[in-house]
Every structure is written in C-alpha cells, then in structure tokens.
Design a protein around this motif. Structure first.
Motif, PDB file in Angstrom:
ATOM      1  N   ARG A 168      22.577  31.673 -10.861  1.00 31.18           N
ATOM      2  CA  ARG A 168      21.491  30.972 -11.951  1.00 31.18           C
ATOM      3  C   ARG A 168      20.647  31.971 -12.987  1.00 31.18           C
ATOM      4  NH1 ARG A 168      17.183  28.503 -10.187  1.00 31.18           N
ATOM      5  NH2 ARG A 168      15.809  30.029 -10.434  1.00 31.18           N
ATOM      6  N   ALA A 172      22.370  32.496 -16.383  1.00 27.53           N
ATOM      7  CA  ALA A 172      21.182  32.551 -18.532  1.00 27.53           C
ATOM      8  C   ALA A 172      21.352  33.616 -18.940  1.00 27.53           C
ATOM      9  CB  ALA A 172      20.014  31.989 -17.626  1.00 27.53           C
ATOM     10  N   SER A 230      12.757  29.457 -21.587  1.00 26.27           N
ATOM     11  CA  SER A 230      13.913  28.865 -21.249  1.00 26.27           C
ATOM     12  C   SER A 230      14.503  30.048 -20.539  1.00 26.27           C
ATOM     13  CB  SER A 230      14.934  27.707 -21.782  1.00 26.27           C
ATOM     14  OG  SER A 230      14.324  26.888 -22.829  1.00 26.27           O
ATOM     15  N   TRP A 231      14.834  30.810 -20.931  1.00 20.51           N
ATOM     16  CA  TRP A 231      15.512  32.149 -19.980  1.00 20.51           C
ATOM     17  C   TRP A 231      14.819  32.804 -18.966  1.00 20.51           C
ATOM     18  CZ3 TRP A 231      13.848  37.275 -19.994  1.00 20.51           C
ATOM     19  CH2 TRP A 231      15.024  38.281 -19.681  1.00 20.51           C
ATOM     20  N   LEU A 234      14.953  30.925 -16.566  1.00 18.22           N
ATOM     21  CA  LEU A 234      16.286  30.382 -15.540  1.00 18.22           C
ATOM     22  C   LEU A 234      16.564  32.000 -14.599  1.00 18.22           C
ATOM     23  CD1 LEU A 234      18.148  28.670 -18.361  1.00 18.22           C
ATOM     24  CD2 LEU A 234      17.876  27.485 -15.931  1.00 18.22           C
ATOM     25  N   THR A 235      15.984  32.438 -15.071  1.00 22.24           N
ATOM     26  CA  THR A 235      15.697  34.105 -14.171  1.00 22.24           C
ATOM     27  C   THR A 235      14.663  33.951 -12.830  1.00 22.24           C
ATOM     28  OG1 THR A 235      14.536  35.186 -16.238  1.00 22.24           O
ATOM     29  CG2 THR A 235      16.959  35.114 -16.338  1.00 22.24           C
ATOM     30  N   ILE A 254      14.550  23.201 -14.617  1.00 21.57           N
ATOM     31  CA  ILE A 254      16.013  24.545 -14.750  1.00 21.57           C
ATOM     32  C   ILE A 254      16.569  22.868 -15.562  1.00 21.57           C
ATOM     33  CG2 ILE A 254      17.823  24.559 -13.675  1.00 21.57           C
ATOM     34  CD1 ILE A 254      15.163  26.754 -12.535  1.00 21.57           C
ATOM     35  N   SER A 257      15.204  23.209 -19.400  1.00 18.76           N
ATOM     36  CA  SER A 257      16.227  24.896 -19.685  1.00 18.76           C
ATOM     37  C   SER A 257      17.644  24.702 -20.391  1.00 18.76           C
ATOM     38  CB  SER A 257      15.412  26.177 -18.607  1.00 18.76           C
ATOM     39  OG  SER A 257      14.098  25.723 -18.119  1.00 18.76           O
ATOM     40  N   TRP A 258      18.006  24.691 -19.590  1.00 17.19           N
ATOM     41  CA  TRP A 258      19.546  24.726 -19.599  1.00 17.19           C
ATOM     42  C   TRP A 258      20.102  23.855 -20.879  1.00 17.19           C
ATOM     43  CZ3 TRP A 258      22.480  28.138 -18.299  1.00 17.19           C
ATOM     44  CH2 TRP A 258      22.267  28.819 -17.261  1.00 17.19           C
ATOM     45  N   TYR A 261      19.168  25.799 -23.830  1.00 19.97           N
ATOM     46  CA  TYR A 261      19.938  26.588 -24.085  1.00 19.97           C
ATOM     47  C   TYR A 261      21.132  25.943 -24.805  1.00 19.97           C
ATOM     48  CZ  TYR A 261      19.612  31.143 -21.757  1.00 19.97           C
ATOM     49  OH  TYR A 261      19.415  32.278 -21.077  1.00 19.97           O
TER      50      TYR A 261
END
Length: 281
Positions: A168, A172, A230-231, A234-235, A254, A257-258, A261
């Motif tokens: 993921r 991302a 969001s990045w 996701l990290t 999650i 956040s996608w 994006y």
C-alpha cells in the motif's frame, strides 16, 4: 474567353486525440530541462531514503527489542516525508508549467488555432502528464524502497513487500507524483500565470494542511482531505491509539485516503476543462 476551374480546397480533418497526445509528448520531450529535472527529483527522493536508512542503521544497537522486532522504522526509511515533500513540490510545479508556459510565451494562440478543441488539447496534456509522472513515481518509489531495505538488511532489519502495509505504501508513494502533477496542471489552466500558479500549488499541497490539526473532529476532517495527509496515512503501518497520545487523534481511513487521492486531480482537471472551453485565449 476561357474560364479556369479552381479546385476547391480540401478540408483538413480534425486532429485525432492520439495525435494530440503525441504532440504534447514531443513538447515535453523536446525540453532539455525535462530529463535533468526528473533525474534530480529521483536523486533527491532516493537520497533521502538512503540518509534515513543509514541513520537508523547506525542507531540500531540503541533501539528497544520491541522496535527491532516490529521494524518500526523500516517503512519510514523507505518513504521519508522529507524526500516525498520535494517530490510533491516538483511534480505540482512542473505540472503547472506544462500549461502556464504556453500562456507566458504566447504559444497558446498557435496551439488553439491548430487545435480549436481546447478541451481535447487540455485532456491530451493531462494524459501525457499523468503517464510521465506515473513512470517517475513508480521508479522513485521502487528505488527508494529497494535501496533503503538493502541498507537495513545489514542489521537484519529490512522488510519485504509482504510486510504489513508495504505494498500500500509503495503504490501510494508511486501515485503521489501524478496526483500532484495533475493538480498543478489543473490549477495552471485555471490561473494561467506561472508564478501565481506555483505559489498556489505549493500552498495547497504543503502549507494548507499545517493550518488544521487532528485533535478536533472538524479540523481533522479538513486535514484528512488533503493530499499530504492522505499520503502519510497510506504509508503508515500503524494507527495511533488513545494510549499513544494525551489528546484524541482523528485518523483518516484507508478508503477515505484513496478517495482523496482520486478526487483532487479529477476535480482540478474537470474544472480546468470546463473553464478553457468557455473563455477566450
């Protein structure tokens, strides 16, 4: 008296979308600064991963057994915030220049005469920008992950892609570049002035999230709707719990956040498509 017969001019067929994409690719490829800029961005991002991994390699003997066991630092070293903030800045600004440079030089007039369909022209720019920065993002994200874990492997602290959240985080981080580039492109089409667009892009991507905290729900909702936040979500391979902090933290999901994006570049490009069709050059 004889009369000459004139052959009626042959109608020029409208340019196909594939031709527009090829033309935009030629514009980007013909700039000497393009390969140097992309190489510098890759060097900075991967170099930041190397620096982070080397620092944790040296500090490793002082870490607690729990931190070593959980590999608490490995994923962060693969995708350090410092390097990827530079990637966001570069992608956003170069995406903006893709549009604003034509307005600044007056080339946009020639372009619109050759291609009256302004929406198709901007869509071709978006396709080329997304493709180019997707490749750059994939190369940079893969390189930073591989290099950082190769360094940490000397301490037996490396992780593989089957580690929780690793795939993921890799995806991302790779998609971060085209997301920011398309956002910059959309803002460039809306503003049309290079300096103003780059300042706006930088403020939106890097500065605006700092005005909102995650302590209050309304503020966290706004911050979680930013690309940078969001990045980071996701990290992450863990989520702060109430026990980890003295104040409640409203962490993004999650799926949310996608969604962020996807929405930022889609909205920016969609608004730009609407505007360029309705206003004069």
């Amino acid at each position: 008296m004889t009369t000459r017969r004139t052959t009626p001019p042959t109608a020029v067929p409208p340019a196909r979308f594939g031709d527009l994409v090829a033309a935009e690719w030629i514009k980007i490829r013909s700039l000497r600064s393009t390969p140097w800029t992309l190489a510098l961005v890759a060097l900075v991002v991967i170099g930041s991963s190397v620096a982070a991994a080397v620092a944790d390699y040296q500090r490793f003997p002082h870490y607690s057994p729990e931190a070593r066991r959980e590999h608490a630092f490995s994923l962060h070293d693969a995708f350090p915030a410092e390097g990827y903030m530079c990637l966001m800045l570069a992608a956003g600004c170069i995406g903006a220049i893709t549009v604003t440079s034509e307005y600044g030089t007056g080339l946009i007039r020639t372009t619109t005469v050759a291609v009256p369909a302004r929406g198709a022209m901007l869509a071709a720019k978006a396709v080329v920008t997304a493709a180019l920065w997707s490749v750059v993002g994939a190369v940079v994200a893969t390189g930073s992950f591989v290099v950082s874990q190769a360094i940490l492997d000397g301490r037996d602290a490396a992780i593989t892609l089957d580690h929780s959240g690793a795939v993921r985080a890799l995806v991302a981080s790779a998609l971060l570049a085209p997301v920011c580039a398309l956002l910059g492109l959309g803002l460039g089409a809306l503003i049309r002035h290079s300096a103003t667009t780059m300042v706006t892009t930088t403020f939106t991507l890097l500065m605006l999230p700092l005005f909102f905290s995650t302590e209050k729900q309304w503020s966290a909702a706004i911050r979680n709707g930013m690309v940078d936040s969001s990045w980071r979500r996701l990290t992450m391979d863990w989520v702060p719990s109430q026990a980890d902090s003295l104040v409640p933290l409203h962490t993004a999901t999650i799926s949310g956040s996608w969604t962020v994006y996807a929405l930022w570049p889609l909205i920016a490009v969609a608004l730009a498509l609407i505007v360029v069709r309705r206003r004069d050059v």
